[in-house]
Design a protein around this motif. Sequence first.
Motif, PDB file in Angstrom:
ATOM      1  N   VAL A 440      64.127  28.490  37.786  1.00 10.63           N
ATOM      2  CA  VAL A 440      63.850  27.310  36.964  1.00 10.63           C
ATOM      3  C   VAL A 440      62.346  27.179  36.735  1.00 10.63           C
ATOM      4  O   VAL A 440      61.889  26.840  35.634  1.00 10.63           O
ATOM      5  CB  VAL A 440      64.423  26.038  37.639  1.00 10.63           C
ATOM      6  CG1 VAL A 440      63.822  24.778  37.040  1.00 10.63           C
ATOM      7  CG2 VAL A 440      65.945  26.011  37.514  1.00 10.63           C
ATOM      8  N   GLU A 441      61.559  27.486  37.768  1.00 12.12           N
ATOM      9  CA  GLU A 441      60.111  27.278  37.685  1.00 12.12           C
ATOM     10  C   GLU A 441      59.364  28.499  37.149  1.00 12.12           C
ATOM     11  O   GLU A 441      58.151  28.437  36.968  1.00 12.12           O
ATOM     12  CB  GLU A 441      59.581  26.870  39.051  1.00 12.12           C
ATOM     13  CG  GLU A 441      60.186  25.553  39.523  1.00 12.12           C
ATOM     14  CD  GLU A 441      59.431  24.921  40.666  1.00 12.12           C
ATOM     15  OE1 GLU A 441      58.393  25.473  41.080  1.00 12.12           O
ATOM     16  OE2 GLU A 441      59.871  23.861  41.133  1.00 12.12           O
ATOM     17  N   THR A 442      60.086  29.579  36.884  1.00 12.61           N
ATOM     18  CA  THR A 442      59.460  30.740  36.246  1.00 12.61           C
ATOM     19  C   THR A 442      60.029  30.931  34.846  1.00 12.61           C
ATOM     20  O   THR A 442      59.327  30.765  33.846  1.00 12.61           O
ATOM     21  CB  THR A 442      59.656  32.006  37.098  1.00 12.61           C
ATOM     22  OG1 THR A 442      61.054  32.188  37.399  1.00 12.61           O
ATOM     23  CG2 THR A 442      58.872  31.905  38.391  1.00 12.61           C
ATOM     24  N   LYS A 443      61.319  31.225  34.769  1.00  9.46           N
ATOM     25  CA  LYS A 443      61.951  31.446  33.462  1.00  9.46           C
ATOM     26  C   LYS A 443      62.011  30.165  32.632  1.00  9.46           C
ATOM     27  O   LYS A 443      61.986  30.209  31.403  1.00  9.46           O
ATOM     28  CB  LYS A 443      63.369  31.990  33.643  1.00  9.46           C
ATOM     29  CG  LYS A 443      63.449  33.294  34.420  1.00  9.46           C
ATOM     30  CD  LYS A 443      62.858  34.457  33.649  1.00  9.46           C
ATOM     31  CE  LYS A 443      63.045  35.772  34.395  1.00  9.46           C
ATOM     32  NZ  LYS A 443      62.483  36.928  33.651  1.00  9.46           N
ATOM     33  N   GLY A 444      62.102  29.013  33.307  1.00  6.63           N
ATOM     34  CA  GLY A 444      62.235  27.750  32.575  1.00  6.63           C
ATOM     35  C   GLY A 444      61.025  26.853  32.660  1.00  6.63           C
ATOM     36  O   GLY A 444      61.109  25.643  32.379  1.00  6.63           O
TER      37      GLY A 444
END
Length: 458
Positions: A440-444
Amino acid sequence: MGSCGIFSVNVKERDVIAAALPVQDHWLPMSNLDLLLPPLDVGVFFCYKRSLPQEESVNMIKKSLAQALAPYYPLAGEIVQNNYGEPELLCNNRGVDFIHARADMELKKIDFYNPDDSVERKLVPLKKRGVLCVQVTELSCGGLVIGCTFDHRVADAYSINMFITAWAEISQSKQIPSLPCFRRSMLNPRRPSILNTFYNTLFVPLSSLPPPRSYSPYNPLISHIYYIEANDINLLQSNSSSNGNPNKSKLVSFIAFLWKIIAECDDGFNTCKIGVVVDGRERLNKVNFDKLSLSNTNSFLMQNYFGNVLSIPYGEANSEELKELPLSGVADMVHKFVSPIMTEEHFRGLIDWVELQRPEPAVARIYTKMEENDGEAVVVSSGQRFPVENIDFGWGKPHFGSYHFPWGGQTGYVMPMPSTKKNGDWIVYMHMLQKHLDLVETKGKKVFKPLTPSYLDF
Protein backbone atom coordinates in the motif's frame (compact mmCIF):
# COMPACT_ATOMS: atom_id res chain seq x y z
CA MET A 1 5.25 13.36 11.95
CA GLY A 2 5.53 15.29 15.17
CA SER A 3 3.16 12.87 16.83
CA CYS A 4 3.37 10.17 19.43
CA GLY A 5 1.62 6.92 20.19
CA ILE A 6 3.42 6.41 23.51
CA PHE A 7 1.38 7.78 26.38
CA SER A 8 -0.44 6.41 29.38
CA VAL A 9 -4.12 6.65 30.25
CA ASN A 10 -5.20 6.87 33.88
CA VAL A 11 -8.68 5.82 34.94
CA LYS A 12 -10.40 8.41 37.11
CA GLU A 13 -13.70 6.60 37.58
CA ARG A 14 -15.52 3.43 36.60
CA ASP A 15 -19.29 3.29 36.56
CA VAL A 16 -22.16 1.27 35.15
CA ILE A 17 -24.81 3.21 33.23
CA ALA A 18 -28.24 1.61 33.03
CA ALA A 19 -31.17 2.72 30.90
CA ALA A 20 -33.01 5.69 32.38
CA LEU A 21 -36.34 3.89 32.10
CA PRO A 22 -37.05 0.51 33.69
CA VAL A 23 -36.83 -2.48 31.33
CA GLN A 24 -38.87 -5.63 31.85
CA ASP A 25 -36.44 -8.54 31.73
CA HIS A 26 -36.95 -10.52 28.53
CA TRP A 27 -35.14 -12.55 25.92
CA LEU A 28 -34.41 -11.20 22.45
CA PRO A 29 -33.34 -13.88 19.98
CA MET A 30 -30.61 -13.26 17.46
CA SER A 31 -31.73 -13.21 13.85
CA ASN A 32 -30.29 -15.77 11.46
CA LEU A 33 -28.04 -13.06 10.03
CA ASP A 34 -26.74 -12.23 13.52
CA LEU A 35 -25.79 -15.88 13.93
CA LEU A 36 -23.28 -15.57 11.08
CA LEU A 37 -21.12 -13.30 13.24
CA PRO A 38 -18.52 -14.79 15.60
CA PRO A 39 -17.94 -13.13 18.99
CA LEU A 40 -16.02 -10.07 17.82
CA ASP A 41 -15.90 -6.55 19.24
CA VAL A 42 -15.85 -3.43 17.07
CA GLY A 43 -14.44 -0.10 18.23
CA VAL A 44 -15.28 3.44 17.20
CA PHE A 45 -13.98 6.76 18.51
CA PHE A 46 -14.54 10.51 18.12
CA CYS A 47 -12.04 13.28 18.88
CA TYR A 48 -12.96 16.81 19.98
CA LYS A 49 -10.45 19.67 20.14
CA ARG A 50 -12.48 21.44 22.80
CA SER A 51 -15.41 20.61 25.04
CA LEU A 52 -17.24 22.09 27.97
CA PRO A 53 -15.44 22.02 31.32
CA GLN A 54 -14.47 18.38 31.28
CA GLU A 55 -16.43 17.21 34.32
CA GLU A 56 -19.51 18.89 32.84
CA SER A 57 -18.96 17.16 29.50
CA VAL A 58 -18.58 13.76 31.15
CA ASN A 59 -21.76 14.24 33.18
CA MET A 60 -23.67 15.20 30.01
CA ILE A 61 -22.39 12.12 28.23
CA LYS A 62 -23.37 9.82 31.11
CA LYS A 63 -26.84 11.36 31.47
CA SER A 64 -27.59 11.21 27.73
CA LEU A 65 -26.22 7.64 27.53
CA ALA A 66 -28.73 6.52 30.16
CA GLN A 67 -31.51 8.22 28.19
CA ALA A 68 -30.35 6.73 24.87
CA LEU A 69 -30.29 3.24 26.36
CA ALA A 70 -34.05 3.47 26.96
CA PRO A 71 -34.99 3.06 23.26
CA TYR A 72 -31.78 1.07 22.59
CA TYR A 73 -32.28 -1.18 25.62
CA PRO A 74 -30.59 -4.33 24.19
CA LEU A 75 -27.25 -2.50 24.45
CA ALA A 76 -27.69 -2.47 28.24
CA GLY A 77 -28.21 -6.24 28.32
CA GLU A 78 -25.88 -9.19 27.93
CA ILE A 79 -25.39 -12.17 25.62
CA VAL A 80 -26.06 -15.65 26.98
CA GLN A 81 -26.43 -19.07 25.40
CA ASN A 82 -29.77 -20.77 24.89
CA ASN A 83 -30.42 -24.49 25.26
CA TYR A 84 -29.05 -25.11 21.76
CA GLY A 85 -25.78 -23.34 22.45
CA GLU A 86 -26.74 -20.35 20.32
CA PRO A 87 -26.26 -16.76 21.56
CA GLU A 88 -29.30 -14.78 22.68
CA LEU A 89 -29.76 -11.32 24.13
CA LEU A 90 -30.91 -11.11 27.71
CA CYS A 91 -32.44 -7.64 28.01
CA ASN A 92 -32.03 -7.20 31.76
CA ASN A 93 -30.67 -3.63 31.94
CA ARG A 94 -27.44 -4.76 33.60
CA GLY A 95 -26.02 -1.55 32.19
CA VAL A 96 -23.04 -0.38 30.17
CA ASP A 97 -19.55 -0.25 31.64
CA PHE A 98 -18.43 3.39 31.61
CA ILE A 99 -14.84 4.55 32.06
CA HIS A 100 -13.82 8.13 32.76
CA ALA A 101 -10.10 8.51 32.04
CA ARG A 102 -7.39 11.10 31.54
CA ALA A 103 -4.33 11.07 29.30
CA ASP A 104 -1.43 13.47 29.72
CA MET A 105 -1.31 14.04 25.98
CA GLU A 106 -2.41 16.72 23.53
CA LEU A 107 -4.69 15.76 20.67
CA LYS A 108 -2.30 17.22 18.09
CA LYS A 109 0.47 14.87 19.24
CA ILE A 110 -1.47 11.60 19.07
CA ASP A 111 -0.25 9.31 16.29
CA PHE A 112 -3.50 8.18 14.66
CA TYR A 113 -1.56 6.67 11.77
CA ASN A 114 -0.57 3.90 14.23
CA PRO A 115 -3.81 3.20 16.13
CA ASP A 116 -2.47 -0.07 17.55
CA ASP A 117 -0.20 2.11 19.70
CA SER A 118 -2.34 5.19 20.24
CA VAL A 119 -5.95 3.94 20.22
CA GLU A 120 -6.09 0.25 21.10
CA ARG A 121 -7.03 -0.14 24.79
CA LYS A 122 -6.12 3.52 25.35
CA LEU A 123 -8.84 5.58 23.69
CA VAL A 124 -11.07 2.65 22.69
CA PRO A 125 -11.72 0.44 25.73
CA LEU A 126 -11.48 -3.32 26.05
CA LYS A 127 -15.00 -4.65 26.62
CA LYS A 128 -14.95 -7.25 29.37
CA ARG A 129 -18.68 -7.93 29.67
CA GLY A 130 -22.06 -6.88 28.36
CA VAL A 131 -22.78 -5.61 24.86
CA LEU A 132 -21.31 -2.11 24.96
CA CYS A 133 -18.47 -0.36 26.77
CA VAL A 134 -17.85 3.40 26.70
CA GLN A 135 -14.76 5.41 27.62
CA VAL A 136 -14.42 9.18 27.81
CA THR A 137 -10.80 10.35 27.90
CA GLU A 138 -9.83 13.88 28.89
CA LEU A 139 -6.70 15.24 27.19
CA SER A 140 -4.24 17.77 28.60
CA CYS A 141 -5.07 20.25 25.82
CA GLY A 142 -8.72 20.40 26.89
CA GLY A 143 -9.77 18.01 24.16
CA LEU A 144 -11.89 14.92 24.63
CA VAL A 145 -12.08 11.47 23.04
CA ILE A 146 -15.21 9.30 23.21
CA GLY A 147 -14.50 5.63 22.47
CA CYS A 148 -17.01 2.81 22.29
CA THR A 149 -16.68 -0.96 21.91
CA PHE A 150 -19.64 -3.03 20.68
CA ASP A 151 -20.32 -6.74 20.35
CA HIS A 152 -20.58 -7.27 16.57
CA ARG A 153 -23.10 -10.10 17.06
CA VAL A 154 -25.62 -7.50 18.20
CA ALA A 155 -24.95 -4.63 15.79
CA ASP A 156 -23.41 -3.93 12.40
CA ALA A 157 -21.88 -0.57 11.49
CA TYR A 158 -25.24 0.77 10.27
CA SER A 159 -26.79 -0.02 13.67
CA ILE A 160 -23.87 1.48 15.58
CA ASN A 161 -24.23 4.65 13.55
CA MET A 162 -27.95 4.78 14.41
CA PHE A 163 -27.30 4.50 18.12
CA ILE A 164 -24.43 6.99 18.39
CA THR A 165 -26.31 9.55 16.30
CA ALA A 166 -29.39 9.19 18.53
CA TRP A 167 -27.22 9.42 21.65
CA ALA A 168 -25.69 12.72 20.47
CA GLU A 169 -29.12 14.15 19.59
CA ILE A 170 -30.48 13.21 23.00
CA SER A 171 -27.50 14.96 24.60
CA GLN A 172 -28.63 18.16 22.82
CA SER A 173 -32.22 17.61 24.03
CA LYS A 174 -33.35 16.87 20.49
CA GLN A 175 -36.06 14.43 19.51
CA ILE A 176 -34.56 11.42 17.75
CA PRO A 177 -36.15 11.12 14.28
CA SER A 178 -37.09 7.43 14.56
CA LEU A 179 -37.01 4.60 17.05
CA PRO A 180 -34.90 1.51 16.45
CA CYS A 181 -36.70 -1.65 15.40
CA PHE A 182 -35.74 -4.97 17.01
CA ARG A 183 -38.52 -7.01 15.39
CA ARG A 184 -36.75 -10.23 14.45
CA SER A 185 -39.76 -11.46 12.46
CA MET A 186 -38.62 -9.12 9.68
CA LEU A 187 -35.78 -11.58 9.09
CA ASN A 188 -37.66 -14.81 9.67
CA PRO A 189 -36.88 -17.71 7.32
CA ARG A 190 -39.46 -18.72 4.77
CA ARG A 191 -41.73 -21.71 5.46
CA PRO A 192 -40.60 -24.04 4.13
CA SER A 193 -37.05 -22.78 3.86
CA ILE A 194 -35.56 -22.98 0.38
CA LEU A 195 -32.20 -24.74 0.01
CA ASN A 196 -29.77 -23.06 -2.37
CA THR A 197 -26.28 -24.52 -2.48
CA PHE A 198 -24.92 -21.21 -3.83
CA TYR A 199 -24.52 -20.06 -0.22
CA ASN A 200 -22.05 -22.89 0.37
CA THR A 201 -19.64 -20.83 -1.74
CA LEU A 202 -19.94 -17.81 0.57
CA PHE A 203 -20.39 -19.33 4.02
CA VAL A 204 -19.20 -22.51 5.70
CA PRO A 205 -20.33 -24.41 8.84
CA LEU A 206 -17.67 -24.31 11.54
CA SER A 207 -17.60 -28.10 11.69
CA SER A 208 -16.36 -28.13 8.09
CA LEU A 209 -13.29 -26.06 8.84
CA PRO A 210 -9.94 -27.87 8.82
CA PRO A 211 -8.13 -28.15 12.16
CA PRO A 212 -5.77 -25.29 12.99
CA ARG A 213 -2.32 -25.78 11.56
CA SER A 214 -0.10 -25.36 14.59
CA TYR A 215 3.00 -25.43 12.44
CA SER A 216 1.90 -22.54 10.25
CA PRO A 217 3.61 -19.24 11.12
CA TYR A 218 1.25 -16.66 12.61
CA ASN A 219 1.72 -13.14 11.34
CA PRO A 220 -0.23 -10.57 13.32
CA LEU A 221 -2.18 -7.96 11.39
CA ILE A 222 -1.29 -4.31 11.87
CA SER A 223 -3.55 -1.26 11.84
CA HIS A 224 -2.81 1.98 9.99
CA ILE A 225 -5.03 4.93 9.08
CA TYR A 226 -4.57 6.80 5.78
CA TYR A 227 -6.31 9.57 3.91
CA ILE A 228 -7.09 9.76 0.21
CA GLU A 229 -7.64 13.09 -1.46
CA ALA A 230 -10.83 13.63 -3.43
CA ASN A 231 -9.05 14.12 -6.75
CA ASP A 232 -7.33 10.73 -6.38
CA ILE A 233 -10.65 9.03 -5.64
CA ASN A 234 -12.15 10.68 -8.72
CA LEU A 235 -9.18 9.57 -10.81
CA LEU A 236 -9.60 5.97 -9.65
CA GLN A 237 -13.26 6.13 -10.62
CA SER A 238 -12.41 7.58 -14.02
CA ASN A 239 -9.78 4.91 -14.71
CA SER A 240 -12.03 2.07 -13.59
CA SER A 241 -14.79 3.25 -15.92
CA SER A 242 -12.65 3.73 -19.03
CA ASN A 243 -12.69 1.86 -22.35
CA GLY A 244 -16.40 2.30 -22.78
CA ASN A 245 -17.26 0.47 -19.53
CA PRO A 246 -20.29 1.66 -17.55
CA ASN A 247 -19.50 4.16 -14.82
CA LYS A 248 -18.32 2.38 -11.68
CA SER A 249 -18.92 3.68 -8.17
CA LYS A 250 -16.10 5.20 -6.17
CA LEU A 251 -16.21 2.23 -3.76
CA VAL A 252 -15.97 -0.40 -6.53
CA SER A 253 -13.09 1.58 -8.07
CA PHE A 254 -11.32 1.71 -4.69
CA ILE A 255 -11.79 -2.03 -4.14
CA ALA A 256 -10.41 -2.81 -7.59
CA PHE A 257 -7.36 -0.63 -6.94
CA LEU A 258 -6.71 -2.30 -3.58
CA TRP A 259 -7.14 -5.78 -5.12
CA LYS A 260 -4.50 -5.00 -7.73
CA ILE A 261 -2.13 -3.78 -5.02
CA ILE A 262 -2.33 -6.87 -2.80
CA ALA A 263 -1.99 -9.09 -5.89
CA GLU A 264 1.54 -7.70 -6.19
CA CYS A 265 2.55 -9.64 -3.08
CA ASP A 266 5.28 -12.14 -3.92
CA ASP A 267 4.41 -14.64 -1.18
CA GLY A 268 4.13 -17.92 -3.08
CA PHE A 269 0.36 -17.85 -3.45
CA ASN A 270 -1.03 -17.94 -6.99
CA THR A 271 -4.41 -16.46 -6.15
CA CYS A 272 -5.64 -13.42 -4.27
CA LYS A 273 -9.08 -12.87 -2.66
CA ILE A 274 -11.03 -9.77 -1.80
CA GLY A 275 -14.43 -9.59 -0.09
CA VAL A 276 -17.01 -6.83 0.19
CA VAL A 277 -19.45 -6.29 3.06
CA VAL A 278 -22.93 -5.67 1.60
CA ASP A 279 -25.76 -4.17 3.69
CA GLY A 280 -29.08 -5.78 2.85
CA ARG A 281 -31.42 -3.13 4.28
CA GLU A 282 -32.15 -1.49 0.94
CA ARG A 283 -32.85 -4.93 -0.53
CA LEU A 284 -35.17 -5.97 2.30
CA ASN A 285 -36.93 -2.62 2.18
CA LYS A 286 -40.26 -3.55 3.74
CA VAL A 287 -41.93 -6.43 5.49
CA ASN A 288 -45.45 -7.60 4.75
CA PHE A 289 -47.35 -5.22 7.01
CA ASP A 290 -50.68 -6.88 6.26
CA LYS A 291 -49.49 -9.93 8.17
CA LEU A 292 -48.19 -7.79 11.02
CA SER A 293 -51.52 -5.94 11.32
CA LEU A 294 -49.80 -2.78 12.49
CA SER A 295 -51.30 0.67 12.25
CA ASN A 296 -48.02 2.60 12.32
CA THR A 297 -45.78 0.90 9.81
CA ASN A 298 -43.19 3.67 9.38
CA SER A 299 -41.28 2.50 12.45
CA PHE A 300 -40.82 -0.94 10.93
CA LEU A 301 -39.07 -0.07 7.72
CA MET A 302 -35.76 -1.85 7.34
CA GLN A 303 -33.96 1.49 7.59
CA ASN A 304 -34.72 1.44 11.32
CA TYR A 305 -33.78 -2.20 11.89
CA PHE A 306 -31.11 -2.68 14.56
CA GLY A 307 -28.95 -5.76 14.11
CA ASN A 308 -26.85 -7.41 11.43
CA VAL A 309 -28.11 -7.38 7.85
CA LEU A 310 -24.91 -8.31 6.05
CA SER A 311 -23.57 -10.64 3.40
CA ILE A 312 -19.94 -10.92 2.28
CA PRO A 313 -19.41 -11.94 -1.34
CA TYR A 314 -15.85 -12.24 -2.54
CA GLY A 315 -13.79 -12.68 -5.63
CA GLU A 316 -10.75 -14.89 -6.13
CA ALA A 317 -8.44 -14.43 -9.10
CA ASN A 318 -5.01 -15.33 -10.35
CA SER A 319 -2.49 -12.82 -9.04
CA GLU A 320 -0.70 -12.52 -12.37
CA GLU A 321 -4.00 -11.84 -14.13
CA LEU A 322 -4.88 -9.11 -11.62
CA LYS A 323 -1.52 -7.44 -12.14
CA GLU A 324 -1.84 -7.48 -15.92
CA LEU A 325 -5.46 -6.30 -16.17
CA PRO A 326 -6.22 -2.57 -16.36
CA LEU A 327 -8.08 -1.09 -13.41
CA SER A 328 -11.30 -1.10 -15.46
CA GLY A 329 -11.00 -4.85 -15.99
CA VAL A 330 -10.55 -5.53 -12.27
CA ALA A 331 -13.48 -3.19 -11.48
CA ASP A 332 -15.59 -5.33 -13.84
CA MET A 333 -14.60 -8.40 -11.81
CA VAL A 334 -15.63 -6.70 -8.56
CA HIS A 335 -18.96 -5.68 -10.06
CA LYS A 336 -19.52 -9.24 -11.31
CA PHE A 337 -19.21 -10.92 -7.89
CA VAL A 338 -21.02 -8.16 -5.95
CA SER A 339 -24.03 -7.51 -8.20
CA PRO A 340 -25.80 -10.89 -7.62
CA ILE A 341 -25.84 -10.10 -3.89
CA MET A 342 -27.75 -6.83 -4.33
CA THR A 343 -31.19 -8.45 -4.33
CA GLU A 344 -33.91 -9.28 -1.84
CA GLU A 345 -33.80 -12.91 -2.93
CA HIS A 346 -30.15 -13.19 -1.96
CA PHE A 347 -30.80 -12.12 1.63
CA ARG A 348 -34.01 -14.19 1.94
CA GLY A 349 -32.07 -17.17 0.65
CA LEU A 350 -29.21 -16.54 3.08
CA ILE A 351 -31.67 -16.43 6.00
CA ASP A 352 -33.06 -19.77 4.81
CA TRP A 353 -29.57 -21.26 4.45
CA VAL A 354 -28.70 -20.38 8.06
CA GLU A 355 -32.00 -21.87 9.25
CA LEU A 356 -31.16 -25.17 7.56
CA GLN A 357 -27.74 -25.22 9.28
CA ARG A 358 -28.94 -24.42 12.80
CA PRO A 359 -27.85 -24.95 15.48
CA GLU A 360 -24.54 -25.52 13.70
CA PRO A 361 -22.76 -22.12 13.59
CA ALA A 362 -21.36 -20.88 10.30
CA VAL A 363 -18.96 -18.17 9.20
CA ALA A 364 -18.17 -16.24 6.03
CA ARG A 365 -15.82 -18.31 3.86
CA ILE A 366 -13.63 -15.29 3.10
CA TYR A 367 -12.48 -15.38 6.74
CA THR A 368 -11.29 -18.98 6.51
CA LYS A 369 -8.44 -20.92 4.94
CA MET A 370 -9.87 -24.20 3.70
CA GLU A 371 -6.63 -25.30 2.04
CA GLU A 372 -3.05 -24.66 3.10
CA ASN A 373 -2.26 -23.03 -0.25
CA ASP A 374 -5.26 -20.70 -0.18
CA GLY A 375 -4.20 -17.15 -1.02
CA GLU A 376 -4.42 -14.26 1.41
CA ALA A 377 -7.66 -12.30 1.68
CA VAL A 378 -8.85 -8.79 2.52
CA VAL A 379 -12.42 -7.65 3.25
CA VAL A 380 -13.60 -4.11 2.47
CA SER A 381 -16.54 -2.57 4.32
CA SER A 382 -18.11 0.74 3.36
CA GLY A 383 -18.12 3.41 6.05
CA GLN A 384 -19.37 6.15 3.75
CA ARG A 385 -22.41 6.61 6.01
CA PHE A 386 -20.17 7.05 9.06
CA PRO A 387 -21.95 10.02 10.69
CA VAL A 388 -18.98 11.98 12.07
CA GLU A 389 -20.69 15.30 11.35
CA ASN A 390 -23.71 14.33 13.48
CA ILE A 391 -21.90 13.29 16.65
CA ASP A 392 -22.22 16.61 18.46
CA PHE A 393 -22.96 16.16 22.16
CA GLY A 394 -23.43 19.87 22.74
CA TRP A 395 -19.97 21.41 22.36
CA GLY A 396 -19.31 21.04 18.65
CA LYS A 397 -18.65 18.45 15.98
CA PRO A 398 -15.72 16.02 16.15
CA HIS A 399 -12.52 16.98 14.40
CA PHE A 400 -11.81 13.31 13.69
CA GLY A 401 -13.52 9.95 14.01
CA SER A 402 -12.81 6.43 12.89
CA TYR A 403 -13.70 2.79 13.35
CA HIS A 404 -11.09 0.60 15.02
CA PHE A 405 -11.38 -3.14 14.34
CA PRO A 406 -8.23 -5.17 15.08
CA TRP A 407 -10.30 -8.34 15.02
CA GLY A 408 -7.51 -10.85 15.48
CA GLY A 409 -7.95 -13.10 12.43
CA GLN A 410 -5.73 -13.52 9.39
CA THR A 411 -8.06 -11.82 6.91
CA GLY A 412 -7.41 -8.13 6.39
CA TYR A 413 -10.10 -5.54 7.06
CA VAL A 414 -10.44 -2.13 5.38
CA MET A 415 -12.98 0.61 6.14
CA PRO A 416 -13.07 3.80 4.03
CA MET A 417 -14.95 6.71 5.64
CA PRO A 418 -15.66 10.36 4.77
CA SER A 419 -13.23 12.97 6.04
CA THR A 420 -14.46 15.61 8.46
CA LYS A 421 -13.07 18.18 6.02
CA LYS A 422 -16.24 17.63 3.93
CA ASN A 423 -14.19 18.11 0.75
CA GLY A 424 -14.63 14.64 -0.71
CA ASP A 425 -11.50 13.19 0.90
CA TRP A 426 -11.63 9.74 2.48
CA ILE A 427 -10.21 8.42 5.73
CA VAL A 428 -9.23 4.74 5.38
CA TYR A 429 -8.74 2.41 8.34
CA MET A 430 -6.65 -0.62 7.37
CA HIS A 431 -5.96 -3.74 9.44
CA MET A 432 -3.78 -5.95 7.29
CA LEU A 433 -0.66 -8.07 7.11
CA GLN A 434 2.58 -6.09 7.11
CA LYS A 435 3.43 -7.33 3.62
CA HIS A 436 0.17 -5.87 2.28
CA LEU A 437 0.65 -2.57 4.09
CA ASP A 438 4.15 -2.37 2.62
CA LEU A 439 2.61 -2.65 -0.86
CA VAL A 440 0.00 0.00 0.00
CA GLU A 441 2.83 2.39 0.90
CA THR A 442 4.93 1.59 -2.16
CA LYS A 443 2.66 0.63 -5.05
CA GLY A 444 -0.17 2.83 -3.75
CA LYS A 445 1.79 5.69 -2.22
CA LYS A 446 0.39 8.26 -4.65
CA VAL A 447 -3.13 7.47 -3.37
CA PHE A 448 -2.72 6.34 0.26
CA LYS A 449 -1.16 9.00 2.47
CA PRO A 450 -0.40 8.34 6.17
CA LEU A 451 -2.76 10.26 8.43
CA THR A 452 -1.04 13.15 10.21
CA PRO A 453 -2.16 15.77 12.76
CA SER A 454 -1.40 18.45 10.17
CA TYR A 455 -3.92 16.91 7.78
CA LEU A 456 -6.47 16.76 10.60
CA ASP A 457 -5.71 20.41 11.44
CA PHE A 458 -5.24 19.67 15.13
